[in-house]
Design an enzyme around this catalytic site. Structure first.
Site, PDB file in Angstrom:
ATOM      1  N   ASP A 326       0.012  -2.897   2.224  1.00 36.38           N
ATOM      2  CA  ASP A 326      -0.434  -3.528   0.980  1.00 36.38           C
ATOM      3  C   ASP A 326       0.584  -3.356  -0.138  1.00 36.38           C
ATOM      4  OD1 ASP A 326      -0.989  -0.724   0.965  1.00 36.38           O
ATOM      5  OD2 ASP A 326      -2.199  -1.019  -0.839  1.00 36.38           O
ATOM      6  N   GLU A 327       0.449  -4.187  -1.146  1.00 38.30           N
ATOM      7  CA  GLU A 327       1.137  -4.057  -2.441  1.00 38.30           C
ATOM      8  C   GLU A 327       2.647  -3.838  -2.299  1.00 38.30           C
ATOM      9  OE1 GLU A 327      -2.084  -2.371  -5.567  1.00 38.30           O
ATOM     10  OE2 GLU A 327      -1.266  -0.847  -4.219  1.00 38.30           O
ATOM     11  N   VAL A 328       3.292  -4.700  -1.547  1.00 38.06           N
ATOM     12  CA  VAL A 328       4.748  -4.589  -1.393  1.00 38.06           C
ATOM     13  C   VAL A 328       5.427  -5.372  -2.511  1.00 38.06           C
ATOM     14  CG1 VAL A 328       6.715  -4.998   0.118  1.00 38.06           C
ATOM     15  CG2 VAL A 328       4.494  -4.338   1.097  1.00 38.06           C
TER      16      VAL A 328
END
Length: 533
Positions: A326-328
């Site tokens: 997630d959240e790259v």
């Protein structure tokens, strides 16, 4: 002083709770699937209470160490404050009362897994209670239920009512996530959480063990990860012995432990102990000195991840393994000239979601080769990544309309789904915010019955930005109990938070008596207040 936050409905309910003598025998949490409690009650004398295996099993088995341990653990939970022969508690009789346990399978030496049955029946009558289960894991759930059926009257006499129960969980996956990177949680705090999880029949501990701020997991293969990535290399780490202790404690309570090693983002702490793993960020043509996510263009990244995951999957026995995803943040990749060359070589153009897809597909393949089932955050699905159909997707974003639409898309694609979005209870609000968690309907989305069967459960997340051992328990309990009942009980019987409130209030008092620092639900008191301060 008048309370402007108190609506007419909530104030009336609070007044009713003060006036009414709530029947304590109805305080089982989470609510069993089928429950029939009679007014007929039987006094219990702890001196004449015992646990037994069924006759056939007592003669053929040499006992079950896991269940024997549970018998020892549950005796003081069933009879709190009792000491043998102290003469404090009155006894009206000295008749023996036996809790007889029979199981269809003797699976006492293994770990709980995704296929473990937790089904049980419990029948309480004069002189005995009979607990039948398919597995030892169901027997543990039945023991917890029986412990909640035993009460004390005003004179201190223990009693249990005539009861018939048929019970099983609605969902197979009922988890709690603890974040031990943003704030280190001592092992004792984790073990205490596992105890409270068992009281609420949670069965999965999702251990978000590392993240950007710190890397407390002590690796045998790569010791510099914690030596250089933990807040402190000696005091703020989880040794191999610590991990084994958590695994053993969880197993005895029928709780699976699923580790999460989130990548390629959320890995700043990894880079401190593993050179050439993270992507160097550039400012123009010059390295800026900062680093971004794991470098997906370097073969060395996959060599390291293969070796590291081979170790971790040998340490954690569960078949599930959480890979994050997630959240790259793509800005560092975009700044790096080597990454840009790799993008052109692979035909990705300027679409960096394809680069993350390339990385995650490789990581999922690594875990598949290690015979693990991958769990990933929803971002991996949203980026249209080619992942095996058996990959489990966890939803963490959005208000109800958004996550319901996501559940429809994921299940239509044939993936199993975990719901986490409505249960981020590290977010707090004034008043009884547990009601929001309680009113969640995990299968209320557009889809066929086959799609809805792909929802295998959900979990409560306690992220650690503002949570450490000082406030973990009161922030978690009893608020997490709302999700526990939603994931265990029949939704048609538990549709009203108002109806559930007296039972949750009673359960919260029971948690206090067991030493759990569970925060209040409303003005009032418990007969046995928290004594740990």
């Amino acid at each position: 002083m008048a309370n402007p936050k108190c609506s007419s409905t909530s104030c009336l309910l609070a007044l009713m709770l003060l006036v009414l003598d709530l029947n304590p025998v109805e305080s089982v949490w989470p609510l069993p699937q089928k429950l029939a409690i009679s007014e007929e009650r039987y006094p219990l004398n702890p001196d004449y209470f015992n646990f037994h295996y069924g006759k056939d099993q007592a003669s053929t088995w040499k006992g079950c160490s896991l269940l024997d341990s549970a018998f020892t653990r549950y005796f003081p939970l069933i009879f709190p404050d009792w000491t043998s022969g102290n003469g404090v508690f009155p006894s009206t009789q000295d008749k023996t009362f036996s809790l007889v346990v029979t199981m269809d399978q003797k699976d006492c030496d293994g770990y709980p897994n995704e296929g473990s049955s937790e089904r049980y029946t419990l029948n309480v009558s004069a002189g005995q209670a009979v607990l039948n289960s398919e597995t030892v894991w169901g027997a543990l759930r039945g023991l917890e239920t029986f412990s909640q059926l035993v009460h004390q009257d005003e004179d201190g006499t223990y009693f249990v009512n005539k009861t018939e129960i048929e019970d099983f969980p609605r969902f197979q996956f009922r988890g709690i996530l603890l974040d031990t990177s943003r704030h280190f949680l001592p092992v004792k705090a984790i073990l205490n959480t596992l105890d409270a999880m068992a009281y609420s029949k949670f069965n999965v501990f999702h251990w978000h063990i590392v993240d950007d701020p710190s890397f407390p997991y002590q690796s045998r293969t790569f010791p510099d990860l914690s030596n250089k990535g933990a807040y402190h290399p000696m005091s703020h780490i989880y040794t191999q012995s610590d991990v084994r202790r958590v695994l053993a404690h969880a197993r005895l309570r029928g709780i699976r432990v699923i580790p999460e090693f989130d990548s390629p983002g959320h890995t700043q702490s990894w880079g401190k102990g593993q050179p050439n793993l993270l992507t160097p960020c550039y400012k123009g043509d010059t390295p800026s000195g900062a680093f971004g996510p794991i470098n997906p263009a370097s073969p060395l990244s996959y060599t390291f991840m293969s070796q590291f995951f081979k170790e971790v999957t040998s340490v954690f026995p569960d078949s599930y393994f959480h890979l994050g995803g997630d959240e790259v943040n793509f800005s560092c990749w975009q700044s790096n000239p080597d990454i840009r060359v790799f993008m052109q070589k692979m035909g990705f153009g300027q679409d960096y979601t394809k680069l993350e897809s390339f990385y995650m597909e490789n990581i999922v393949n690594i875990t598949s080769a290690l015979n693990k089932t991958s769990i990933v955050w929803q971002d991996v699905f949203d980026y249209h990544e080619r992942i095996p159909k058996d990959t489990i997707l966890e939803i963490w974003k959005g208000l109800p309309a958004v996550y319901k639409a996501e559940m429809s898309r994921m299940t239509k694609a044939g993936h199993r789904v975990l719901l986490g979005a409505p249960w981020y209870i590290n977010h707090i609000a004034y008043g009884q915010d547990w009601r929001l968690s309680y009113n969640v309907q995990p299968q209320n989305f557009s889809g066929t019955e086959e799609q809805k069967k792909l929802v295998i459960g959900g979990e409560v997340s306690m992220w650690g930005e503002y949570v450490d051992a000082t406030n973990l328990s009161p922030r978690l309990w009893p608020r997490a109990c709302a999700a526990a009942e939603r994931l265990w009980s029949d939704e048609s019987q538990t549709g009203s938070a108002d109806v559930a409130f007296p039972r949750l209030q009673e359960f919260r008092c029971g948690l206090l008596r067991r030493g759990v620092r569970a925060e209040p639900l409303n003005p009032g008191h418990c007969r046995n207040e928290y004594q740990g301060i």
